[in-house]
Write an enzyme that holds these catalytic residues in place. Sequence first.
Site, PDB file in Angstrom:
ATOM      1  N   HIS A  73       0.824  -1.227   0.000  1.00  0.00           N
ATOM      2  CA  HIS A  73       0.000   0.000   0.000  1.00  0.00           C
ATOM      3  C   HIS A  73       0.852   1.269   0.000  1.00  0.00           C
ATOM      4  O   HIS A  73       0.695   2.116  -0.892  1.00  0.00           O
ATOM      5  CB  HIS A  73      -0.966  -0.020   1.179  1.00  0.00           C
ATOM      6  CG  HIS A  73      -1.708   1.269   1.381  1.00  0.00           C
ATOM      7  ND1 HIS A  73      -2.593   1.773   0.451  1.00  0.00           N
ATOM      8  CD2 HIS A  73      -1.670   2.174   2.397  1.00  0.00           C
ATOM      9  CE1 HIS A  73      -3.080   2.921   0.881  1.00  0.00           C
ATOM     10  NE2 HIS A  73      -2.533   3.187   2.062  1.00  0.00           N
ATOM     11  N   HIS A  97       3.832   7.015   5.535  1.00  0.00           N
ATOM     12  CA  HIS A  97       2.632   7.696   6.035  1.00  0.00           C
ATOM     13  C   HIS A  97       1.824   6.884   7.048  1.00  0.00           C
ATOM     14  O   HIS A  97       1.015   7.440   7.787  1.00  0.00           O
ATOM     15  CB  HIS A  97       1.737   8.131   4.860  1.00  0.00           C
ATOM     16  CG  HIS A  97       0.912   7.042   4.261  1.00  0.00           C
ATOM     17  ND1 HIS A  97       1.396   6.211   3.268  1.00  0.00           N
ATOM     18  CD2 HIS A  97      -0.364   6.634   4.491  1.00  0.00           C
ATOM     19  CE1 HIS A  97       0.454   5.361   2.912  1.00  0.00           C
ATOM     20  NE2 HIS A  97      -0.620   5.587   3.638  1.00  0.00           N
ATOM     21  N   GLU A 101       1.063   5.553  12.729  1.00  0.00           N
ATOM     22  CA  GLU A 101      -0.280   5.073  13.072  1.00  0.00           C
ATOM     23  C   GLU A 101      -0.276   3.587  13.416  1.00  0.00           C
ATOM     24  O   GLU A 101      -0.930   3.157  14.363  1.00  0.00           O
ATOM     25  CB  GLU A 101      -1.224   5.330  11.888  1.00  0.00           C
ATOM     26  CG  GLU A 101      -2.633   4.781  12.056  1.00  0.00           C
ATOM     27  CD  GLU A 101      -3.452   5.559  13.066  1.00  0.00           C
ATOM     28  OE1 GLU A 101      -4.476   5.022  13.519  1.00  0.00           O
ATOM     29  OE2 GLU A 101      -3.061   6.683  13.417  1.00  0.00           O
ATOM     30  N   ASP A 102       0.459   2.775  12.626  1.00  0.00           N
ATOM     31  CA  ASP A 102       0.326   1.318  12.712  1.00  0.00           C
ATOM     32  C   ASP A 102       1.518   0.608  13.333  1.00  0.00           C
ATOM     33  O   ASP A 102       1.485  -0.614  13.489  1.00  0.00           O
ATOM     34  CB  ASP A 102       0.092   0.740  11.308  1.00  0.00           C
ATOM     35  CG  ASP A 102      -1.214   1.240  10.694  1.00  0.00           C
ATOM     36  OD1 ASP A 102      -2.118   1.584  11.459  1.00  0.00           O
ATOM     37  OD2 ASP A 102      -1.302   1.288   9.457  1.00  0.00           O
ATOM     38  N   ASP A 174      -3.345   8.211  -0.976  1.00  0.00           N
ATOM     39  CA  ASP A 174      -3.760   7.124  -0.080  1.00  0.00           C
ATOM     40  C   ASP A 174      -5.196   6.694  -0.378  1.00  0.00           C
ATOM     41  O   ASP A 174      -5.507   5.504  -0.501  1.00  0.00           O
ATOM     42  CB  ASP A 174      -3.630   7.613   1.370  1.00  0.00           C
ATOM     43  CG  ASP A 174      -4.178   6.627   2.379  1.00  0.00           C
ATOM     44  OD1 ASP A 174      -3.616   5.525   2.506  1.00  0.00           O
ATOM     45  OD2 ASP A 174      -5.171   6.954   3.053  1.00  0.00           O
ATOM     46  N   ASP A 294     -21.583  16.229 -25.853  1.00  0.00           N
ATOM     47  CA  ASP A 294     -20.120  16.168 -25.837  1.00  0.00           C
ATOM     48  C   ASP A 294     -19.622  14.859 -25.235  1.00  0.00           C
ATOM     49  O   ASP A 294     -18.796  14.840 -24.333  1.00  0.00           O
ATOM     50  CB  ASP A 294     -19.534  17.371 -25.093  1.00  0.00           C
ATOM     51  CG  ASP A 294     -20.252  17.637 -23.772  1.00  0.00           C
ATOM     52  OD1 ASP A 294     -21.171  16.876 -23.434  1.00  0.00           O
ATOM     53  OD2 ASP A 294     -19.864  18.590 -23.086  1.00  0.00           O
TER      54      ASP A 294
END
Length: 768
Positions: A73, A97, A101-102, A174, A294
């Site tokens: 990812h 990134h 967080e993880d 992301d 169009d």
Amino acid sequence: MDPVKDTEFVIDDGRIEALEEFLSPESLYQDLIKRVKKYHPSDDISNIERAFKLADSAHKGQVRKSGEPYIIHPLYVSIILADLELDKETIVAGLLHDVVEDTILTKEEIASLFGDEVALLVDGVTKLQHFTIEGSHTGNSEDKDKIEIQAENLRKMFLAMAKDIRVIMIKLADRLHNMRTLSHMPPEKQQRIARETLDIYSPIADRLGISKIKVELDDLSLKYLHPDVYADLKRQIAVRKNEREQYIQGIVNEVSAHIKNAGIEAKIDGRVKHFFSIYKKMVNQNKSIDQIYDLFAVRIIVDSVRDCYAALGIIHEIYKPLPGRFKDYIAMPKSNMYQSLHTTLIGSSGQPFEIQIRTYEMHKAAEFGIAAHWKYKEASDGKRPQVQEEEKLAWLRQILEWQNDMSDNKEFMSLLKSDLDLFSDNVFCFTPTGDVKNLPAGSTPIDFAYSVHSAVGNKMVGARVNGQLVNIDYVINNGDRVEIITSQNSKGPSRDWLNIVKSTQARNKISQWFRQELKEENIVRGKDLMIDFCKSKGITIADIAKPEYKEAVQRKYGFHDWDAVCAAVGHGGVKEGQVVNKLLELYNADHKRTMTNEEALEEINANAVKPHKPHTKTSGIIVEGMDDLSVRFSKCCSPVPGDEIVGFITRGRGISIHRSDCVNLASLPEHDRVRIIEAEWQHQESTSGKFPAEIRIYATNRNGLLADISRVLTENNIGIISLSTRTNKQEMVTMVTSFEIESKEELTRIVDKIRSVPSVVDIERTRG
């Protein structure tokens, strides 16, 4: 590492198609480096390599929903950023990134390894990681705070963008990769994420001018929000693919020959427009795909602005232009600084098509938007040049002003969604000095005045258009020259102006003026209204207006302090009954009534006067311990079969049946509560028939809202008893409707269908 199955997305005629390939993280990393080296003058990739190894190690053992290693990812996020030709710091932040967080890594550790700039970007993205709101809109007490939570998260997002716009670029990359791999999520989550993408992320990408990301987000959102529509569009376009390609190629060849003969160097290609663009035109114009003018577009890219207009003249000599279908976005760029010439023409076969003409620089700006300014260029002093076109972020500054001005989260959300609306047409007009103003279609001189400055709008007393005096509700046309007449003796805007203006900016500034000018008056009026409401219901306001209950109400309605709640009640933004009932609900939850032994004995003795046998009435109600009394249904809470109910012994009118959560019962004085007795529905045919029910609908105002809600009731054979609506200054509609239904199950089904009507925010049953 073992190879993993991954999905690469390519664009075919503007459509998103997936190609299954087996790629390892190492091969993806090498692909990333190739892309960076294509545009970056420096061969030093040491920081990117260290970031990859660190992220790979930190995410070791973590997997995505698809089963692939998690490192896939951040690698794809960085590849998307490299396709936008962003600087190395952004690429490094894209790889890292998710680590704060993880994983166990901290912002301080990232700063020590990669510098403060990368740490700031990673920290900014980390703070936005919880932006997505879990759960569906079911109407329970937790979901009622959804708008407030979303508004607070959006406030954080825009503050992060203000610190460094690259934060939102990483977040967009992301979200794009998450959308590309959304098939691994359950359907309910697919719908929620796709809706959020279409409402928030795609408009932000458009405002930043990054069409490369915006169009893919749109198409992927359509794929999951309306899978049947997406599949049908794909089928219809594929049916005549060969014929279409031949038609477009024929136009390209014909145009190329004429442009070349004129001595203009140009790159020319053709395509069919994106699915979402076609879908919006079909919906907005109520047309089939064959009726879209169009559907086809040919793009001509030239070296200079002079060549743009020269090419336009040649095109208009070859093909007949459709009247009113020419737009000059070079002379008057869009709000995101997009520039191009657009003209719709009739081909030799009678099929309309669009031609877009722009320079290479304009094309790059259209594809990459503000990201185009982060391409690394070595300046003479060794420093990276700053972004020059600050106009691209003017809308962001406006949003930040709103954040400072507004205490009401619901109003902020309403204004924000209106401001991010991509599908409203614009009108271009001029100030007396020749500056261009870009306003929503239908704007008036009032909108123009507030676009100049709030002080000009507040002191406006009249206007001239093209030298002639006009009414303040005059609708501005393209090319109008507008002059605002002001006076220091003006008492300020009129409330009627709120019904005239079209722009979010003007409506916000007028409302702000009234809030500031009349704030004290509205606070006093709001408090008086709540006191009067409590008196009418027999409620002691001193008991329920405790600080902890007030804070809960502030959070529920998105206000920063109690005075703001009172002011909102005073100017009609919130009903006093809503506030008092919420306070009462919180009070009752903390003060559940317990019956004394003496009261219990009295009730037993009272009920023992006559034999205990169930009494069945034709109403389908069983009342324990009572006989030969008439039963009627209370109009205050409108109980229906399936509701929990109780009976109340009235004086001279038998027993009235109420819902157990009826507000009127909850506010009964203590000496009257002993007259409440048990009751239940009889599960026989006697409960069949029609019962009145009443609901309150909250929605954002739009044309056709009332018709859409009425259509839901009519199509389901629901008889409407009454319907009333009220719209406040923030264009929020409160609609109260009563109708006949047979059971609570039928009521739930109808409410769910109304909840799916566009613009509907919340629905609740009235409780007295």
